[in-house]
Design a protein around this motif. Structure first.
Motif, short mmCIF file in Angstrom:
data_model
loop_
_atom_site.label_atom_id
_atom_site.label_comp_id
_atom_site.label_asym_id
_atom_site.label_seq_id
_atom_site.Cartn_x
_atom_site.Cartn_y
_atom_site.Cartn_z
N LEU A 1 0.82 -1.20 0.00
CA LEU A 1 0.00 0.00 0.00
C LEU A 1 0.86 1.26 0.00
CD1 LEU A 1 -2.66 -1.04 2.68
CD2 LEU A 1 -3.05 -0.81 0.21
N ASN A 2 0.30 2.32 -0.55
CA ASN A 2 0.93 3.63 -0.50
C ASN A 2 0.39 4.34 0.74
OD1 ASN A 2 1.85 6.22 -0.79
ND2 ASN A 2 0.80 6.62 -2.72
N TYR A 3 1.19 4.46 1.78
CA TYR A 3 0.70 4.98 3.05
C TYR A 3 0.63 6.50 3.09
CZ TYR A 3 1.02 0.18 4.56
OH TYR A 3 0.85 -1.18 4.67
N SER A 4 0.95 7.15 1.99
CA SER A 4 0.70 8.59 1.89
C SER A 4 -0.69 8.84 1.30
CB SER A 4 1.77 9.26 1.02
OG SER A 4 1.71 8.78 -0.31
N ASP A 5 -1.37 7.76 0.90
CA ASP A 5 -2.71 7.85 0.33
C ASP A 5 -3.72 7.31 1.35
OD1 ASP A 5 -4.77 8.22 -1.43
OD2 ASP A 5 -4.29 6.49 -2.69
N TYR A 6 -4.99 7.67 1.18
CA TYR A 6 -6.04 7.08 2.01
C TYR A 6 -6.34 5.68 1.50
CZ TYR A 6 -6.80 11.51 4.38
OH TYR A 6 -6.63 12.63 5.15
#
Length: 423
Positions: free
Chosen positions: A381-386
């Motif tokens: 997952l991209n943890y800068s995204d929701y």
């Protein structure tokens, strides 16, 4: 036209009937990049991170339930660093990403304490203000699974936030492959007349528990098995086959018919079909070995028709998630299960990536959780995204003017086609 071409055409035509215009009328209530928790003190949170008892990136919300001002959120202990599996947030929270509060407290979520809850997936509230929790007693996933405690049913009185019953499933209720991701609760004429039905997705069984007799039993059936032709998934840009063996998964309970019976709709995760059975069959412990022909099937939704969970409102409208299509759909169960009667209500290639749970509260509001689970499990997952969202819509507003709208009299048939099987 060859046979294969005809098959492809049928599948594509079916799915095109499901997909409709991409849209998302659901309103976003909460969204998280990663999950956080309300620790008793900040130093406890920091110590938990240092000791890897809390690793934010390894916490994935899977299920939810709504009761009054509480939104329950479950987080399975599939990886290290999940401090609490049963949690809630307050619906009136002003935060878009509120931290989770363990329910009813931290002690009740202590890993490895067999009087507490080790891992739960989806929980359900009944009309008697009880919260039903099935604890798998396990940590890890797949080859990393460790069974720390027996499978157990915990029931809480929501008015007092106290546990009023704990029941350990019997050895014969599960097997060495068991994985129980979904439950549904059936309240009859009184709170004492209550049954729980639980889907054993990898052990291929349906577990029944009676509150009145405090007893449990297990059904097995060919309809609980996965479809070998439905094992391929593509979700959030990730293609995978690891769920090819996922059997009976989603459960949805109809309203009470005029003859007093209900229908339990169910489906394997790796399947494009739903099946159903009368609850009168399931409640009868003596029928576990003699009811094969009392289970029925519905037509296929076609390729790309994987569904994880579904739910039925008090009028018999079934709402379900199409996980490959990032969609929410509906079917009026008073009509035949045909492609022209299946309607996509919401579709969103970002906010609905893997809609993992669908619930209805007492105000007839529909709630949807999406969590990008396959990306979390099989990619990153991209943890800068929701990544995780909870969305909602009043049902009447969501289905107004559609084929799922009970306000259209031509879509209300009496008796229902399903009821005819049990009269």
């Amino acid at each position: 036209m060859t046979v294969n071409t005809v098959a492809v055409c049928v599948a594509l035509c079916w799915i095109s009937g499901l997909s409709g215009q991409p849209n998302n009328p659901l309103k976003e209530k909460f969204a998280w990049k990663t999950l956080d928790y309300v620790f008793e003190e900040e130093w406890i949170a920091q110590e938990a991170k240092t000791q890897k008892l809390f690793i934010p990136e390894d916490n994935l919300p899977v299920g939810m339930e709504v009761w009054r001002e509480k939104l329950f959120v479950t987080v399975p202990r599939w990886r290290e660093g999940v401090p609490s599996t049963l949690n809630y947030v307050l619906l009136d929270s002003p935060e878009i990403s509120p931290p989770l509060l363990p329910y009813p407290d931290w002690a009740a979520n202590r890993q490895g304490d067999c009087d507490a809850i080790t891992t739960t997936y989806r929980v359900r509230v009944d009309s008697c203000d009880r919260l039903w929790v099935l604890d798998s007693g396990a940590i890890g996933l797949g080859n990393t699974t460790k069974q720390l405690c027996p499978y157990a049913i915990h029931v809480f009185d929501l008015n007092t936030d106290t546990r009023i019953r704990k029941y350990n499933l019997k050895k014969e209720d599960t097997n060495s492959n068991s994985f129980v991701p979904n439950i549904v609760v059936d309240v009859g004429e009184s709170c004492e007349d209550t049954f729980l039905y639980a889907a054993d997705a990898l052990g291929y069984g349906l577990i029944v528990y009676s509150w009145a007799s405090n007893d449990s039993w297990r059904f097995e059936h060919g309809f609980f098995m996965p479809d070998p032709l439905a094992g391929a998934y593509t979700v959030g840009g990730v293609s995978f086959y690891q769920w090819h063996n996922e059997g009976v998964f989603g459960l949805a309970l109809s309203p009470t018919y005029s003859n007093g019976s209900k229908t339990l709709f169910f489906h394997p995760l790796s399947s494009y079909r739903d099946f159903y059975v009368s609850t009168e069959v399931l409640k009868n412990k003596t029928k576990t070995g003699s009811s094969y022909n009392e289970f029925y099937l519905l037509p296929s939704r076609g390729t790309g028709g994987h569904v994880s969970t579904h739910v039925i409102d008090h009028r018999g409208i079934l709402f379900y998630n199409l996980v490959d299509q990032n969609s929410l759909a509906c079917w009026d169960s008073s009509k035949p299960y045909l492609k022209e009667n299946l309607l996509t209500l919401a579709q969103d290639e970002e906010k609905l990536i893997f809609p993992s749970d669908v619930r209805i509260d007492r105000s007839n509001t529909l709630w949807v959780m999406s969590d990008r689970m396959p990306v979390h499990l099989f990619s990153s997952l991209n943890y800068s995204d929701y990544n995780f969202r909870v969305m909602f819509s009043p049902i009447d507003q969501l289905i107004k003017g559609t084929k799922c709208d009970p306000g259209l009299p031509e879509y209300r048939l009496t008796p229902t086609w399903a009821e005819a099987f049990y009269t």
